[in-house]
Design an enzyme around this catalytic site. Structure first.
Site, PDB file in Angstrom:
ATOM      1  N   GLU A 207       0.965  -1.090   0.226  1.00 28.90           N
ATOM      2  CA  GLU A 207      -0.038  -0.022  -0.015  1.00 28.90           C
ATOM      3  C   GLU A 207       1.033   1.215  -0.120  1.00 28.90           C
ATOM      4  O   GLU A 207       0.818   2.237  -0.650  1.00 28.90           O
ATOM      5  CB  GLU A 207      -0.867  -0.081   1.237  1.00 28.90           C
ATOM      6  CG  GLU A 207      -2.017   0.747   1.123  1.00 28.90           C
ATOM      7  CD  GLU A 207      -2.925   0.719   2.399  1.00 28.90           C
ATOM      8  OE1 GLU A 207      -2.826  -0.199   3.226  1.00 28.90           O
ATOM      9  OE2 GLU A 207      -3.728   1.863   2.564  1.00 28.90           O
ATOM     10  N   GLY A 254      -7.579   4.440   8.396  1.00 29.25           N
ATOM     11  CA  GLY A 254      -8.366   4.041   9.498  1.00 29.25           C
ATOM     12  C   GLY A 254      -7.779   3.136  10.631  1.00 29.25           C
ATOM     13  O   GLY A 254      -7.660   3.507  11.867  1.00 29.25           O
ATOM     14  N   ALA A 255      -7.210   2.270   9.939  1.00 28.71           N
ATOM     15  CA  ALA A 255      -6.273   1.485  10.806  1.00 28.71           C
ATOM     16  C   ALA A 255      -4.769   1.140  10.773  1.00 28.71           C
ATOM     17  O   ALA A 255      -4.278   0.724  11.618  1.00 28.71           O
ATOM     18  CB  ALA A 255      -6.841  -0.173  10.327  1.00 28.71           C
ATOM     19  N   SER A 256      -4.249   1.815   9.739  1.00 26.96           N
ATOM     20  CA  SER A 256      -2.836   1.659   9.790  1.00 26.96           C
ATOM     21  C   SER A 256      -2.272   3.052   8.814  1.00 26.96           C
ATOM     22  O   SER A 256      -2.991   3.810   8.458  1.00 26.96           O
ATOM     23  CB  SER A 256      -2.308   0.688   8.749  1.00 26.96           C
ATOM     24  OG  SER A 256      -2.760   0.791   7.084  1.00 26.96           O
ATOM     25  N   MET A 257      -0.989   3.141   9.149  1.00 27.35           N
ATOM     26  CA  MET A 257      -0.498   4.239   8.530  1.00 27.35           C
ATOM     27  C   MET A 257       0.851   3.883   7.787  1.00 27.35           C
ATOM     28  O   MET A 257       1.565   2.872   8.296  1.00 27.35           O
ATOM     29  CB  MET A 257       0.136   5.220   9.676  1.00 27.35           C
ATOM     30  CG  MET A 257       0.754   6.384   9.272  1.00 27.35           C
ATOM     31  SD  MET A 257       1.164   7.542  10.800  1.00 27.35           S
ATOM     32  CE  MET A 257       2.620   8.091  10.629  1.00 27.35           C
ATOM     33  N   GLN A 258       1.091   4.295   6.585  1.00 24.32           N
ATOM     34  CA  GLN A 258       2.153   3.851   5.757  1.00 24.32           C
ATOM     35  C   GLN A 258       3.172   5.194   5.806  1.00 24.32           C
ATOM     36  O   GLN A 258       2.837   6.340   5.507  1.00 24.32           O
ATOM     37  CB  GLN A 258       1.853   3.577   4.392  1.00 24.32           C
ATOM     38  CG  GLN A 258       1.350   2.076   4.441  1.00 24.32           C
ATOM     39  CD  GLN A 258      -0.131   2.083   5.358  1.00 24.32           C
ATOM     40  OE1 GLN A 258      -0.251   1.357   6.228  1.00 24.32           O
ATOM     41  NE2 GLN A 258      -1.061   2.894   4.498  1.00 24.32           N
TER      42      GLN A 258
HETATM   43  N1  LIG Z   1     -14.129  13.511   5.771  1.00 23.30           N
HETATM   44  C1  LIG Z   1     -14.038  12.488   4.883  1.00 23.30           C
HETATM   45  N2  LIG Z   1     -13.510  11.426   5.714  1.00 23.30           N
HETATM   46  C2  LIG Z   1     -13.209  10.123   5.308  1.00 23.30           C
HETATM   47  C3  LIG Z   1     -13.623  10.071   3.760  1.00 23.30           C
HETATM   48  N3  LIG Z   1     -13.026   9.018   3.329  1.00 23.30           N
HETATM   49  C4  LIG Z   1     -12.690   8.203   4.627  1.00 23.30           C
HETATM   50  N4  LIG Z   1     -12.821   8.948   5.663  1.00 23.30           N
HETATM   51  C5  LIG Z   1     -12.393   9.001   6.853  1.00 23.30           C
HETATM   52  O1  LIG Z   1     -10.958   8.888   6.940  1.00 23.30           O
HETATM   53  C6  LIG Z   1     -10.634   7.741   7.878  1.00 23.30           C
HETATM   54  C7  LIG Z   1      -9.338   7.116   6.879  1.00 23.30           C
HETATM   55  O2  LIG Z   1     -10.175   6.506   5.913  1.00 23.30           O
HETATM   56  P1  LIG Z   1      -9.516   5.928   4.507  1.00 23.30           P
HETATM   57  O3  LIG Z   1      -8.455   6.506   4.154  1.00 23.30           O
HETATM   58  O4  LIG Z   1     -10.517   5.447   3.763  1.00 23.30           O
HETATM   59  O5  LIG Z   1      -8.672   4.701   5.246  1.00 23.30           O
HETATM   60  P2  LIG Z   1      -9.071   3.211   5.211  1.00 23.30           P
HETATM   61  O6  LIG Z   1      -9.023   2.651   3.776  1.00 23.30           O
HETATM   62  O7  LIG Z   1     -10.405   2.866   5.602  1.00 23.30           O
HETATM   63  O8  LIG Z   1      -8.204   2.506   6.221  1.00 23.30           O
HETATM   64  P3  LIG Z   1      -6.812   1.631   5.941  1.00 23.30           P
HETATM   65  O9  LIG Z   1      -7.872   0.436   5.842  1.00 23.30           O
HETATM   66  O10 LIG Z   1      -6.197   1.532   7.321  1.00 23.30           O
HETATM   67  O11 LIG Z   1      -6.290   1.984   4.946  1.00 23.30           O
HETATM   68  C8  LIG Z   1     -11.578   7.147   8.266  1.00 23.30           C
HETATM   69  O12 LIG Z   1     -11.957   7.616   9.714  1.00 23.30           O
HETATM   70  C9  LIG Z   1     -12.828   7.567   7.423  1.00 23.30           C
HETATM   71  O13 LIG Z   1     -13.984   7.648   8.315  1.00 23.30           O
HETATM   72  C10 LIG Z   1     -13.978  11.264   3.194  1.00 23.30           C
HETATM   73  O14 LIG Z   1     -14.292  11.280   1.791  1.00 23.30           O
HETATM   74  N5  LIG Z   1     -14.175  12.372   3.703  1.00 23.30           N
END
Ligand SMILES: Nc1nc2c(ncn2[C@@H]2O[C@H](COP(=O)(O)OP(=O)(O)OP(=O)(O)O)[C@@H](O)[C@H]2O)c(=O)[nH]1
Length: 622
Positions: A207, A254-258
């Protein structure tokens, strides 16, 4: 009398004899030479043709290419994240034919120029107990893609589903069950190309690499030329290479950082010696050939599983609740905005909770003030032995910062292995062993949402500016925030975003300065949405570029196949070969013509010479 041979004249005699012989036989050997040359050229060209046919067939059978022989190529990449899944549709024109160019992959855009992306929530990992529902889950995404990709292209459109941290946190068996169900359901309903490994739980490293590729592609840092900041790269070949400088990528989900950035100097490389750090190095070849140093990049890339903003909040929240004692009536959290009352906490069945529940049940005045969501969930009060003590926000940036920084530091020592190596165990939030202050970073996902969504501080990051804005936000009372949102100040931010924004702002700065060790004065970070300078920079684009990186060379071969086959040195190698053959044939023809002319002119002299041949041969009879 014996003939006497004049020895010193022997060589001259022989060469003259040879010349005579050559002249005499010229009409025979020249056509023979031409025929031989033509024969060799033909053999070479046939060999090249066969080699090309072989690689061409290998290509189609190996990848069942999404590349349309002519016209546009399409692909769908689904980012199955922990908080939701997004379908991205990509499209690209035929390759330029220049081996140095990557495919020009772009998102499919709608009429207003926005990339066509469709998102559903919750994340794919929510199917952990119901994997048989995988088909229903993915249907809205694929129906969306099917509507926007021309029907005649469906059979040649590759579909990739790449799951990230949410799925990584599940057991292997659960992952497999979900993936198998997806395969079955998609195969039954859609025509898209879905090879066996097109549905994957990708590693955090992958990722990170894809995100790094995507942003540098969007910024044009893989271009040739020096029209931008350049750097001398000492890490990919014996000779330093001067080329455009790449930027680093920071992605907090939401769960990891790269984190991913290029290692350019020998000094940095030395600092990364040792098994653990070597495991974080990736060598990425974006060129078409195996030994293409000009397009090879050494990238440090690592993932911190559990250090995405939501997972970090979950642990923080547990730490707040762990302060619970028998006499606690309510808990206070400095990281929630002021006066916000967290819906009843995660269900915990402890003796202390049970005691508190019974105490609270007898005292109606002490019950939690219900928020919208808590009321909706139907858990607004004590429920049997569950701990439902309310958590109230105090919006204290300073206290919150202390708490979050301590959490990061303590976890370095205490955090248990949540997931099997190599993803989880050793990856607490620690700085890479190289100096990051000179690296320019772009921050994605939470780096963007947390800075921009409610605080409007996206773009160039400055700790002092951002922390001041966030401090004010944390201290604003919950009813005021709700009123402001009603006035359109916070866009589409939902309750959760508004309430947790305070924690997320603090966490973001703590991750940068405590976790990654960047000084507070660091100013090299730009947070960005998924579109940078009009070009998409989501990791899914990087994934596609990487997966299709060999297509350019194949498309060059394919495009030139009907007219002229490419050899081991590519189309240009083959053309040089053809040119050489033509030149040789022309040269021989010219020689032949000259010879004929001279022979015709010199025929009488030749006859005269032949009359004196014994003398010319240097044999004198005495
Ligand atoms: N404001 C806003 N927040 C978002 C959006 N999409 C996701 N988020 C929030 O941002 C955070 C990270 O979301 P993502 O970047 O989609 O991460 P993810 O793919 O779910 O997480 P990983 O599985 O760790 O990669 C989460 O808390 C989401 O609720 C968006 O379009 N707008």
């Amino acid at each position: 009398m014996m003939p006497r041979i004049n020895v010193p004249c022997l060589s001259g005699m022989l060469s003259q004899r040879l010349q005579g012989l050559l002249k005499a036989t010229a009409p025979i050997w020249t056509p023979v030479l031409i025929t031989l040359t033509l024969l060799i050229c033909t053999i070479l060209l046939v060999t090249h043709t066969l080699a090309t046919i072989h690689s061409y067939q290998g290509y189609w059978s190996e990848s069942r290419s999404p590349l349309a022989a002519e016209g546009l190529g399409y692909a769908i990449v689904i980012d199955a994240g922990s908080s939701g899944s997004r379908a991205h549709i990509y499209v690209w024109p035929p390759h330029t034919g220049n081996r140095k160019d990557l495919l020009n992959i772009q998102p499919l855009r709608d009429h207003s120029g926005q990339p066509r992306v469709h998102m559903i929530t919750p994340g794919l990992s929510s199917l952990r107990l119901t994997p048989e529902r995988a088909g229903d889950y993915v249907r809205p995404l694929l129906d969306y893609a099917a509507t926007h990709i021309p029907a005649e292209k469906h059979r040649e459109t590759s579909l990739y589903i790449m799951a990230t941290a949410g799925m990584r946190l599940l057991s292997k068996d659960t992952q497999t069950a979900i993936i198998e169900n997806l395969h079955r359901a998609i195969g039954r309903r859609y025509q898209f190309l879905l090879a066996e490994n097109n549905i994957q739980v990708i590693s955090g490293r992958e990722e990170g690499i894809y995100q790094w590729i995507a942003i540098n592609f969007a910024l044009g840092r893989f271009r040739h030329g020096h029209d931008g900041p350049t750097v001398t790269v000492e890490t990919v070949s014996d000779q330093p290479i001067r080329r455009l400088e790449t930027v680093g990528a920071l992605d907090m989900g939401g769960a990891s950082m790269q984190i991913g950035f290029e290692i350019t100097s020998a000094e940095q490389l030395k600092a990364l010696e040792g098994k653990v750090h070597r495991a974080s190095m990736a060598t990425i070849n974006l060129g078409c050939a195996d030994h293409d140093r000009e397009h090879t990049y050494r990238v440090y890339v690592t993932t911190f599983l559990g250090y995405g903003a939501n997972e970090a909040y979950r642990r923080h929240s547990e730490a707040v609740r762990a302060r619970y004692t028998n006499t606690t009536r309510r808990l206070y959290d400095p990281c929630l905005v002021r006066d916000f009352t967290e819906p009843p906490p995660v269900v915990r069945n402890t003796t202390a909770c049970a005691a508190a529940a019974s105490t609270a049940a007898t005292s109606s005045s002490q019950s939690a003030p219900a928020t919208n969501s808590s009321a909706a969930s139907g858990h607004s009060g004590p429920a049997g032995s569950n701990c439902t003590i309310p958590v109230v926000g105090t919006g204290d940036w300073g206290l919150c910062e202390q708490m979050v920084r301590r959490q990061i530091v303590e976890e370095r020592i205490t955090r248990l292995c949540e997931v099997a190596p190599p993803e989880g165990c050793t990856r607490t939030l620690v700085p890479p062993p190289v100096n990051l202050t000179n690296v320019e970073f772009y921050g994605f996902s939470e780096f963007w949402y947390s800075m921009e969504d409610t605080l409007r501080s996206g773009g160039q990051y400055s700790y002092s500016r951002f922390s001041q804005t966030a401090k004010d936000y944390c201290a604003t009372s919950w009813p005021t925030l709700l009123r402001r949102r009603g006035e359109g100040l916070y866009g589409t931010s939902d309750d959760e975003r508004l309430a947790r924004q305070c924690f997320k702002s603090v966490y973001l700065t703590a991750a940068l300065h405590t976790g990654l060790g960047l000084p507070r004065s660091y100013g090299g970070l730009t947070s960005t949405a998924s579109v940078v300078r009009g070009r998409v920079s989501t990791w899914t684009l990087g994934a596609l570029l990487f997966k299709l990186r060999f297509l350019p060379v194949r498309s060059v071969e394919a495009a030139t196949f009907s007219s002229f086959p490419a050899g081991p040195y590519g189309i240009w190698g083959s053309q040089y070969l053809l040119l050489a053959c033509v030149l040789v044939v022309l040269g021989v023809l010219l020689l032949y013509a000259l010879r004929l002319r001279r022979l015709r002119r010199g025929r009488p002299r030749a006859r005269l010479l032949s009359e004196h041949e014994p003398m010319l041969l240097g044999v004198s009879v005495s």
